[in-house]
Design an enzyme around this catalytic site. Sequence first.
Site, mmCIF file in Angstrom:
data_model
loop_
_atom_site.group_PDB
_atom_site.id
_atom_site.type_symbol
_atom_site.label_atom_id
_atom_site.label_comp_id
_atom_site.label_asym_id
_atom_site.label_seq_id
_atom_site.Cartn_x
_atom_site.Cartn_y
_atom_site.Cartn_z
ATOM 1 N N GLY A 49 0.664 -0.965 -0.051
ATOM 2 C CA GLY A 49 0.205 0.101 -0.011
ATOM 3 C C GLY A 49 0.926 1.212 -0.023
ATOM 4 C CG HIS A 50 3.642 1.778 2.060
ATOM 5 N ND1 HIS A 50 3.877 1.972 3.334
ATOM 6 C CD2 HIS A 50 4.112 0.414 1.946
ATOM 7 C CE1 HIS A 50 4.406 0.925 3.940
ATOM 8 N NE2 HIS A 50 4.477 -0.150 2.959
ATOM 9 C CG HIS A 51 -1.154 3.519 -2.574
ATOM 10 N ND1 HIS A 51 -0.694 2.234 -2.346
ATOM 11 C CD2 HIS A 51 -2.422 3.622 -3.059
ATOM 12 C CE1 HIS A 51 -1.776 1.459 -2.618
ATOM 13 N NE2 HIS A 51 -2.689 2.098 -3.324
ATOM 14 C CB ALA A 52 -3.709 8.389 -0.588
#
Length: 131
Positions: A49-52
Amino acid sequence: MTLPYLIEFSSLGNNDTGFLSIGESNINIPFEIKRVFWTYQTPNDVKRGHHAHKLTQQVLICMQGEIEVETIQKNGDKQLFILTSPRQGLYLPSSSWHTMVYKNNAIQLVVASELYDPNDYIRNFALFMNN
């Protein structure tokens, strides 16, 4: 601002024949589904992930194993969700930073409101917090 929340899917079946749960666009999935993808054979304790997303809304479903999902909003609010059942999904609105940790041979199914667009991703946390 809409926050992430858990969705409980109904379940039909029994231990003798197995179970079926249903997700439907604009009914228990709060958007029209345009894309479906899944992760599997993910090593234990791997973080992804580590995102938007700027526009994309998602529902994350743990089909097997366990997935810990941490969400962060632009105001700094954090939530931790533990997904362990295909009868439950996590709704992620757009502009919700998320990181997942996979455990116990986790398999994740994701339904998304938008087709894949690399420009929809915000991968820099500082940029996410300052926009």
